[in-house]
Write an enzyme that holds these catalytic residues in place. Sequence first.
Site, PDB file in Angstrom:
ATOM      1  N   PHE A   1       0.854  -1.183   0.000  1.00 54.39           N
ATOM      2  CA  PHE A   1       0.000   0.000   0.000  1.00 54.39           C
ATOM      3  C   PHE A   1       0.888   1.230   0.000  1.00 54.39           C
ATOM      4  O   PHE A   1       1.709   1.411   0.888  1.00 54.39           O
ATOM      5  CB  PHE A   1      -0.944   0.047   1.209  1.00 54.39           C
ATOM      6  CG  PHE A   1      -1.880   1.217   1.138  1.00 54.39           C
ATOM      7  CD1 PHE A   1      -3.052   1.129   0.404  1.00 54.39           C
ATOM      8  CD2 PHE A   1      -1.558   2.426   1.736  1.00 54.39           C
ATOM      9  CE1 PHE A   1      -3.898   2.236   0.288  1.00 54.39           C
ATOM     10  CE2 PHE A   1      -2.390   3.527   1.626  1.00 54.39           C
ATOM     11  CZ  PHE A   1      -3.572   3.428   0.902  1.00 54.39           C
TER      12      PHE A   1
ATOM     13  N   ASP B   1       9.237   2.561   1.688  1.00 52.61           N
ATOM     14  CA  ASP B   1       8.076   3.286   2.174  1.00 52.61           C
ATOM     15  C   ASP B   1       7.941   2.977   3.672  1.00 52.61           C
ATOM     16  O   ASP B   1       7.491   1.907   4.048  1.00 52.61           O
ATOM     17  CB  ASP B   1       6.839   2.837   1.390  1.00 52.61           C
ATOM     18  CG  ASP B   1       5.554   3.502   1.890  1.00 52.61           C
ATOM     19  OD1 ASP B   1       5.568   4.088   2.989  1.00 52.61           O
ATOM     20  OD2 ASP B   1       4.538   3.408   1.174  1.00 52.61           O
TER      21      ASP B   1
ATOM     22  N   LYS C   1       2.520   9.553   8.477  1.00 55.44           N
ATOM     23  CA  LYS C   1       1.761   9.124   9.663  1.00 55.44           C
ATOM     24  C   LYS C   1       2.278   9.666  11.004  1.00 55.44           C
ATOM     25  O   LYS C   1       1.909  10.754  11.392  1.00 55.44           O
ATOM     26  CB  LYS C   1       1.632   7.594   9.665  1.00 55.44           C
ATOM     27  CG  LYS C   1       0.745   7.109   8.504  1.00 55.44           C
ATOM     28  CD  LYS C   1       0.097   5.782   8.752  1.00 55.44           C
ATOM     29  CE  LYS C   1      -1.047   5.558   7.769  1.00 55.44           C
ATOM     30  NZ  LYS C   1      -0.644   4.947   6.495  1.00 55.44           N
TER      31      LYS C   1
HETATM   32  C1  LIG Z   1      -0.936   5.199   5.036  1.00 54.55           C
HETATM   33  C2  LIG Z   1       0.131   4.809   4.079  1.00 54.55           C
HETATM   34  C3  LIG Z   1       0.393   5.538   2.907  1.00 54.55           C
HETATM   35  C4  LIG Z   1      -0.476   6.697   2.473  1.00 54.55           C
HETATM   36  O1  LIG Z   1      -0.445   7.755   3.357  1.00 54.55           O
HETATM   37  P1  LIG Z   1      -1.540   8.947   3.251  1.00 54.55           P
HETATM   38  O2  LIG Z   1      -1.077   9.917   4.279  1.00 54.55           O
HETATM   39  O3  LIG Z   1      -2.871   8.345   3.529  1.00 54.55           O
HETATM   40  O4  LIG Z   1      -1.447   9.466   1.873  1.00 54.55           O
HETATM   41  C5  LIG Z   1       1.460   5.144   2.132  1.00 54.55           C
HETATM   42  N1  LIG Z   1       2.227   4.105   2.450  1.00 54.55           N
HETATM   43  C6  LIG Z   1       2.009   3.381   3.562  1.00 54.55           C
HETATM   44  C7  LIG Z   1       2.921   2.243   3.883  1.00 54.55           C
HETATM   45  C8  LIG Z   1       0.956   3.691   4.416  1.00 54.55           C
HETATM   46  O5  LIG Z   1       0.717   2.962   5.493  1.00 54.55           O
END
Ligand SMILES: *Cc1c(COP(=O)(O)O)cnc(C)c1O
Length: 394
Positions: free
Chosen positions: A134, A219, A248
């Site tokens: 994700f 990420d 986050k």
């Molecule tokens: C939540 C998340 C995103 C996206 O972040 P947003 O602030 O919602 O755009 C991207 N990568 C990972 C691993 C995430 O958990």
Amino acid sequence: MNTEETIGLFDKYVIGNYSRLRRVIVRGEGCYCFDADGNKILDMFPGWAVSGIGHCHPKVVEAIRKQAGELLHVDNTFYTEQQGQLAKMLSERAFGGKSFFCNSGAEANEAALKLARLYAGGGKYKFITAEGSFHGRTFATVTATAQPKYHEGFLPLLPGFVYVPFNDIKALESAFSDEVAAVMVEPIQGEGGINVATKEYLQAIRSLCDEKGAVMILDEVQTGMGRTGKWFAYQHFDVEPDIMTLAKALGGGVAIGAMMAKEELAAKLVPGKHASTFGGNCLACAAGIAVIEAIEEDSLLENAANMGRYAKEKLNELKEKHFIIDHVRGIGLMIGLQLKGPGKEIVEKCLEKELRINCTNESVLRLMPAMIVTKEEIDAAVDIIDNVLTESGK
Ligand SMILES: *Cc1c(COP(=O)(O)O)cnc(C)c1O
């Protein structure tokens, strides 16, 4: 306004793109939040991993209050001390390098993908990402997200993406070519169900990227900022990425994202190539600085490691009692309970008993408690899960 009235506003005026739990939250403190009906909820998934050091951490609140009285926002035409300080603090705790600030995880990943192509130059344009990943909801990041359910209705996606099974080195090798600009993975897949990368896998990505002149992007939007017991999850694996993305928990509840890049890549992002109006404003950066200071002053990395171990121990005890639990996995305070069936109803029943957890990938209960969590709070959460499973005959 009571709960029904607030939900009424949503029904009439807010686009219904989330499935929400029917609670209106009015206050948060540490590992707890409080709803409009006066219920106190033990929050083992605070802010979807955003409130990494708990709701309304006093040091973050104080920093925001102070900053708000001096300067809220100034555009990136000027310099602010807060942005420079936060970038320095991140660099010193990661692999060196420099930061570009934005406002969300998707934006941080978007910046990473753009920078990788910019650095690669013409001809090298492909991105390899992993199934179950994700990376966000913008067109580039949803394309990077190798899960068909997120693509439905949005085709055609951005060209150039290649998907490989997670943790499969053979598949990675066959997908690689000189056209690959970057590989992007999460060290622990969050939305995909707390799937932990193997050391061999991340190291294989590193050496293939080195061999073929591609960029390794990690990420760490969900894994970053201490949750795993180290500042960044990659620090468990003896590898170093070229680019890392954060968001986050970085602002302790304030919207902020960051893309960190090694110096030679960072140098490519010259004026005109990328930007963000709100990115790195002094309010968000003051919050980010306070988060890092709080983690160090209160030894929260150690607490995350210790409480993570403790929680896994307790949850493994539950496994002995409840056949529905297949196994427990994760690092530090990023914990998944793999069930043998769906978990949605269990999450709802826990909330009826004032415990908030999450379910992802249908059958994985996800607990991501704040780094300030105590043994007593973990015990209370495990007891509620235990009761719910017993009452449901599982
Ligand atoms: C939540 C998340 C995103 C996206 O972040 P947003 O602030 O919602 O755009 C991207 N990568 C990972 C691993 C995430 O958990």
